[in-house]
Design a protein around this motif. Structure first.
Motif, PDB file in Angstrom:
ATOM      1  N   LYS A  55      17.383 -21.917 -38.135  1.00 48.68           N
ATOM      2  CA  LYS A  55      17.417 -21.386 -39.726  1.00 48.68           C
ATOM      3  C   LYS A  55      16.552 -20.241 -39.927  1.00 48.68           C
ATOM      4  O   LYS A  55      15.760 -19.900 -39.170  1.00 48.68           O
ATOM      5  N   GLY A  56      17.189 -19.207 -40.541  1.00 47.99           N
ATOM      6  CA  GLY A  56      16.587 -17.940 -40.969  1.00 47.99           C
ATOM      7  C   GLY A  56      16.860 -16.729 -39.754  1.00 47.99           C
ATOM      8  O   GLY A  56      16.054 -15.695 -40.210  1.00 47.99           O
ATOM      9  N   PHE A  57      17.414 -17.032 -38.755  1.00 45.38           N
ATOM     10  CA  PHE A  57      17.406 -15.868 -37.748  1.00 45.38           C
ATOM     11  C   PHE A  57      18.663 -15.223 -37.815  1.00 45.38           C
ATOM     12  O   PHE A  57      18.473 -14.124 -38.456  1.00 45.38           O
ATOM     13  N   LEU A  58      19.733 -15.649 -37.521  1.00 41.79           N
ATOM     14  CA  LEU A  58      21.094 -14.759 -37.465  1.00 41.79           C
ATOM     15  C   LEU A  58      22.099 -15.540 -37.991  1.00 41.79           C
ATOM     16  O   LEU A  58      22.136 -16.990 -37.852  1.00 41.79           O
ATOM     17  N   ASN A  59      23.367 -14.803 -38.470  1.00 41.47           N
ATOM     18  CA  ASN A  59      24.491 -15.784 -38.887  1.00 41.47           C
ATOM     19  C   ASN A  59      25.446 -15.782 -37.800  1.00 41.47           C
ATOM     20  O   ASN A  59      25.255 -15.078 -36.630  1.00 41.47           O
ATOM     21  N   ILE A  60      26.511 -16.689 -37.916  1.00 35.46           N
ATOM     22  CA  ILE A  60      27.376 -16.763 -36.830  1.00 35.46           C
ATOM     23  C   ILE A  60      28.148 -15.555 -36.206  1.00 35.46           C
ATOM     24  O   ILE A  60      28.741 -15.543 -35.218  1.00 35.46           O
ATOM     25  N   ASP A  61      28.266 -14.488 -37.012  1.00 38.17           N
ATOM     26  CA  ASP A  61      28.968 -13.351 -36.891  1.00 38.17           C
ATOM     27  C   ASP A  61      28.161 -12.601 -35.863  1.00 38.17           C
ATOM     28  O   ASP A  61      28.607 -11.472 -35.185  1.00 38.17           O
ATOM     29  N   ASP A  62      26.795 -12.678 -35.612  1.00 34.89           N
ATOM     30  CA  ASP A  62      26.037 -11.799 -34.904  1.00 34.89           C
ATOM     31  C   ASP A  62      24.795 -12.464 -34.457  1.00 34.89           C
ATOM     32  O   ASP A  62      23.842 -12.608 -34.739  1.00 34.89           O
ATOM     33  N   SER A  63      25.081 -13.585 -33.447  1.00 36.90           N
ATOM     34  CA  SER A  63      24.340 -14.596 -32.955  1.00 36.90           C
ATOM     35  C   SER A  63      23.574 -14.699 -31.858  1.00 36.90           C
ATOM     36  O   SER A  63      22.602 -15.559 -31.436  1.00 36.90           O
ATOM     37  N   ASP A  64      23.753 -13.679 -30.995  1.00 38.01           N
ATOM     38  CA  ASP A  64      23.197 -13.672 -29.637  1.00 38.01           C
ATOM     39  C   ASP A  64      21.826 -13.065 -29.703  1.00 38.01           C
ATOM     40  O   ASP A  64      21.652 -11.966 -30.015  1.00 38.01           O
ATOM     41  N   LEU A  65      20.694 -13.762 -29.229  1.00 41.24           N
ATOM     42  CA  LEU A  65      19.509 -13.199 -28.724  1.00 41.24           C
ATOM     43  C   LEU A  65      19.012 -13.592 -27.563  1.00 41.24           C
ATOM     44  O   LEU A  65      19.454 -14.507 -26.873  1.00 41.24           O
ATOM     45  N   LEU A  66      18.141 -13.074 -27.050  1.00 40.36           N
ATOM     46  CA  LEU A  66      17.509 -13.340 -25.689  1.00 40.36           C
ATOM     47  C   LEU A  66      15.866 -13.492 -25.863  1.00 40.36           C
ATOM     48  O   LEU A  66      15.207 -12.853 -26.359  1.00 40.36           O
ATOM     49  N   LEU A  67      15.504 -14.612 -24.762  1.00 39.89           N
ATOM     50  CA  LEU A  67      14.299 -14.758 -24.946  1.00 39.89           C
ATOM     51  C   LEU A  67      13.699 -14.487 -23.364  1.00 39.89           C
ATOM     52  O   LEU A  67      14.144 -14.711 -22.482  1.00 39.89           O
ATOM     53  N   PHE A  68      12.536 -13.572 -23.476  1.00 38.36           N
ATOM     54  CA  PHE A  68      11.779 -13.086 -22.412  1.00 38.36           C
ATOM     55  C   PHE A  68      10.385 -13.593 -22.255  1.00 38.36           C
ATOM     56  O   PHE A  68       9.567 -13.508 -23.324  1.00 38.36           O
ATOM     57  N   PRO A  69      10.267 -14.392 -21.163  1.00 43.68           N
ATOM     58  CA  PRO A  69       8.626 -15.047 -21.037  1.00 43.68           C
ATOM     59  C   PRO A  69       7.701 -13.944 -21.105  1.00 43.68           C
ATOM     60  O   PRO A  69       7.733 -13.137 -20.447  1.00 43.68           O
ATOM     61  N   ASP A  70       6.716 -14.289 -21.979  1.00 41.26           N
ATOM     62  CA  ASP A  70       5.417 -13.580 -21.734  1.00 41.26           C
ATOM     63  C   ASP A  70       4.573 -14.151 -20.601  1.00 41.26           C
ATOM     64  O   ASP A  70       4.012 -15.551 -21.006  1.00 41.26           O
ATOM     65  N   LEU A  71       4.296 -13.684 -19.589  1.00 44.68           N
ATOM     66  CA  LEU A  71       3.934 -14.390 -18.477  1.00 44.68           C
ATOM     67  C   LEU A  71       2.388 -14.703 -18.656  1.00 44.68           C
ATOM     68  O   LEU A  71       1.923 -15.589 -17.662  1.00 44.68           O
TER      69      LEU A  71
END
Length: 428
Positions: A55-71
């Motif tokens: 909720k509150g991130f992106l809509n279905i037309d633009d939905s891809d995000l990436l997680l990068f671990p903070d070591l």
């Protein structure tokens, strides 16, 4: 730390699973688990997820995000099995092209911390958080039966939560967080554990870890840990007091009452009505304010615990200000970002504080009071140029939409406390 450091730790602890954690805009922790063998790929290329489902991130037309671990946030989860152990990293979030995602509160707070450092300032932030312990039913679901009927600072056998607090403290120590004190609070089944202050980003991470640890260890005891701001109408609510120390050239400006420290405090007080929707983000939050020492007026004091800001007696590096209105439903990354930015604005404007509060200081001036409802707080945020100068528009838009829906649902429910319990109890 770098990848080689992490590999050594993985071998030492026999890590087999990795949780990549982040926080949504409402303050709830989310995560995805990957096998330990996939960590190097996650570090180099990120792990994609469907942001339209948050909720509150992106809509279905633009939905891809990436997680990068903070070591630097590596930790082993001590409540998980020691064989084939589970590690956890908090993550930064980016778009596929590498741009930071505007809804990533961790990134926002990290940038504010860097900006302050370049200006010669640094901070220590210390959250103090209360929570209730409730019994579970025979199916393992939480009830509204508190673990005990003890009161403030009571001991066993009245206090039945001491062993749970003890295990939480040990777990926090294993995860690199240093608990300092714990005790039973005012309400039946209510507890508090305080841990050592740290840099803003680490303090926010530590708070999220604390909530996760409390819930996980309570569950192992057949209990449920609730951070709902007001579980009981006629008992003490759960607060999240934010302690702040301001440093300039390694000097704590609160230690000897430097004028900049009071300007910093005044900046926060000036913007608190605009910030309240982030400090007190759910409808239940406003049942707590104005009761059992939770503030309702925008005032400060050295002694009065019912004011918005208290400057407690302390010496040396413990000298600080304490913001007493927030509650544990808040997103700590967004809240701390706003508090620090408001304080800096006060320093830049050389603000001077109003007269210290005496007694209850009940004022008839509406501008000297915190918003009385979430709807009122959202209106203050929506017209705030300050909030929009700190929080990206994408976050504000998604946040306001989500919170307005909550207010609408509450109004339709007949404005009942029972509805708030049903709506929030298991999720905060």
């Amino acid at each position: 730390m770098d990848l080689e450091d992490i590999k050594e730790l993985f071998a030492e602890f026999e890590i087999k699973f990795v949780r990549l954690a982040f926080c949504d805009i409402s303050g709830r922790e989310k995560n995805i688990a990957i096998m330990a063998s996939e960590l190097e790929h996650a570090i180099k290329h990120g792990i994609s997820f469907d942001a339209s489902a948050i909720k509150g991130f992106l809509n279905i037309d633009d939905s891809d995000l990436l997680l990068f671990p903070d070591l630097d946030t590596f930790s082993v989860l001590p409540w998980r099995p020691s064989e084939r152990a589970v590690a956890r990293f908090y993550c930064f979030i980016t778009y596929p092209d590498g741009r930071p995602f505007e809804g990533d509160g961790r990134y926002l707070l990290s940038q504010i911390e860097k900006k302050s450092s370049l200006s010669g300032y640094s901070f220590l932030v210390g959250p103090e958080c209360e929570f209730y312990l409730f019994e579970n039913d025979e199916k393992g679901f939480p009830t509204l039966n508190p673990l005990d009927e003890a009161g403030y600072f009571d001991i066993s056998p009245l206090d039945r939560g001491e062993n749970v607090r003890r295990e939480i403290c040990f777990a926090l120590e294993e995860m690199g967080i240093k608990p300092e004190r714990s005790h039973h609070e005012h309400g039946p089944g209510q507890n508090e554990i305080d841990f050592r202050c740290s840099s803003p980003l680490k303090a926010a991470d530590d708070f999220m870890t604390f909530k996760t640890a409390c819930k996980a260890i309570a569950q192992q005891h057949g209990l449920f840990a609730s951070f709902l701001p007001k579980p009981f109408e006629n008992e003490s609510g759960n607060g999240l007091h934010i302690n702040l120390s301001l440093y300039e050239e390694e000097k704590n400006l609160f230690e000897k009452g430097d004028p900049k420290a009071f300007s910093f405090m005044s900046g926060i007080m000036r913007r608190m009505r605009e910030v309240t929707s982030f400090a007190n983000p759910i409808v239940s939050s406003y049942e707590r304010l104005g009761q059992f020492e939770a503030p309702s007026s925008i005032s400060w004091s050295h002694h009065n615990r019912s004011t918005l800001v208290r400057i407690p007696y302390a010496q040396g590096n413990d000298s600080r200000m304490e913001v007493r209105s927030p509650d544990p439903a808040a997103n700590p990354y967004l809240l701390i970002s706003l508090l620090l930015s408001a304080g800096f604005e006060g320093v830049a404007d050389s603000l001077k504080p109003d007269k210290e509060a005496e007694g209850d200081m009940i004022s008839s001036n509406e501008s000297e009071h915190l918003p009385a409802t979430l709807a009122e707080a959202l209106e203050e945020t929506e017209r705030s140029s300050f909030v929009s100068s700190v929080i990206p528009e994408k976050i504000i838009k998604g946040y306001l939409e989500e919170k307005k829906r909550e207010v609408e649902e509450y109004e339709k429910s007949g404005r009942r406390h029972e509805y708030l319990i049903k709506r929030y109890f298991r999720f905060v």
